[in-house]
Design a protein around this motif. Structure first.
Motif, PDB file in Angstrom:
ATOM      1  N   ALA A 143       0.830  -1.208   0.000  1.00  0.00           N
ATOM      2  CA  ALA A 143       0.000   0.000   0.000  1.00  0.00           C
ATOM      3  C   ALA A 143       0.862   1.254   0.000  1.00  0.00           C
ATOM      4  O   ALA A 143       0.560   2.237  -0.692  1.00  0.00           O
ATOM      5  N   LEU A 144       1.960   1.218   0.754  1.00  0.00           N
ATOM      6  CA  LEU A 144       2.864   2.364   0.802  1.00  0.00           C
ATOM      7  C   LEU A 144       3.502   2.616  -0.563  1.00  0.00           C
ATOM      8  O   LEU A 144       3.602   3.764  -1.020  1.00  0.00           O
ATOM      9  N   ALA A 145       3.923   1.529  -1.220  1.00  0.00           N
ATOM     10  CA  ALA A 145       4.510   1.673  -2.553  1.00  0.00           C
ATOM     11  C   ALA A 145       3.479   2.203  -3.548  1.00  0.00           C
ATOM     12  O   ALA A 145       3.790   3.049  -4.390  1.00  0.00           O
ATOM     13  N   GLY A 146       2.249   1.717  -3.451  1.00  0.00           N
ATOM     14  CA  GLY A 146       1.200   2.204  -4.338  1.00  0.00           C
ATOM     15  C   GLY A 146       0.898   3.679  -4.123  1.00  0.00           C
ATOM     16  O   GLY A 146       0.713   4.437  -5.078  1.00  0.00           O
ATOM     17  N   PHE A 147       0.880   4.092  -2.851  1.00  0.00           N
ATOM     18  CA  PHE A 147       0.621   5.504  -2.559  1.00  0.00           C
ATOM     19  C   PHE A 147       1.768   6.377  -3.055  1.00  0.00           C
ATOM     20  O   PHE A 147       1.540   7.470  -3.603  1.00  0.00           O
ATOM     21  N   ALA A 148       3.006   5.915  -2.875  1.00  0.00           N
ATOM     22  CA  ALA A 148       4.165   6.670  -3.364  1.00  0.00           C
ATOM     23  C   ALA A 148       4.111   6.805  -4.887  1.00  0.00           C
ATOM     24  O   ALA A 148       4.426   7.874  -5.442  1.00  0.00           O
ATOM     25  N   ALA A 149       3.691   5.714  -5.565  1.00  0.00           N
ATOM     26  CA  ALA A 149       3.573   5.779  -7.024  1.00  0.00           C
ATOM     27  C   ALA A 149       2.476   6.767  -7.436  1.00  0.00           C
ATOM     28  O   ALA A 149       2.649   7.536  -8.392  1.00  0.00           O
TER      29      ALA A 149
END
Length: 247
Positions: free
Chosen positions: A15-21
């Motif tokens: 989820a963190l990686a998706g939000f950063a993207a």
């Protein structure tokens, strides 16, 4: 690390990686929003960088949640002690009032007294987040097995030592669950802070609503929703580990 703990951590990191993207892609998404909303002259919000809005939003929620946590946990501890039991109904009523009043009403009352900007939003969020923390603190402390208290007293612990070394650690998962609810609610509610001049992820939404620009509203909503998911999954990862430790 157990399998449920690994799964919780993996979900949080994804989820963190998706939000950063999402955060990295939004400033470059002008052509996409122009195609989605061809009637808009300026489909992409450019008044402030999205990263600055996220950081301001996080700061507002974090500081308000910290105050709500300190006050809520302290109040919960106080009313579960023999000296404070008679004040329990009063404390529960006062904390419930903080969530009964809509944040918009608190903002409207606070602005004439302390002005526009960060502080009225901070006050509204702190009051709004108090109830779940206070209630979960009371529930967690009252759920501590009597045998654990008796064992602590049996080895010579004082009441303060019993609270610090036995009751609070055993009640920690329930208390943290209340903080999780409070913070998650605060992330969504903090978008209203922009109505009184505070910088938050509500800024694109407020500007979009005032200017009939659905693109701005969608951009702000995507970031608020994504941030809430990331924070919630972060709490879930911590709670999964904490539940195993207390068990």
């Amino acid at each position: 690390m157990t399998r449920p703990e690994r799964r919780a951590v993996v979900r949080f990191l994804m989820a963190l990686a998706g939000f950063a993207a999402l955060l990295a892609a939004l400033p470059r998404s002008g052509p996409l929003f122009a195609r989605l909303f061809p009637q808009l002259d300026r489909p992409l919000y450019l008044q402030q960088p999205f990263l600055d809005l996220v950081l301001a939003h996080l700061w507002l929620v974090a500081t308000a949640s910290l105050l709500a946590t300190v006050v809520g946990v302290a109040a919960g501890i106080f009313v579960t002690r023999p000296s404070g039991r008679e004040f329990r109904r009063l404390v529960e009523t006062l904390s419930a009032m903080g969530q009964t009043f809509p944040p918009v009403a608190v903002l409207a009352l606070a602005v004439p007294m302390i002005g526009f900007g960060f502080w009225p939003a901070f006050l509204a969020l702190a009051l709004y987040g108090l109830l779940p923390i206070c209630e979960n603190t009371i529930a967690g402390l009252e759920g501590v097995p009597p045998a654990a208290r008796e064992a602590g007293l049996g080895i010579g612990m004082t009441r303060r030592q019993l609270l610090r070394k036995v009751e609070l650690p055993l009640a920690a998962p329930v208390i943290l669950a209340g903080i999780r609810i409070s913070v998650t609610i605060g992330i969504g509610t903090a978008a209203l802070a922009s109505t009184v001049g505070a910088v938050s992820l509500g800024s694109p939404m407020i500007v979009g609503l005032n200017g009939n620009n659905i693109g701005y509203v969608l951009q702000g909503a995507l970031l608020v929703g994504g941030l809430a998911i990331v924070i919630d999954l972060g709490f879930e990862a911590i709670l999964t580990r904490l539940r195993r430790w207390t068990a």
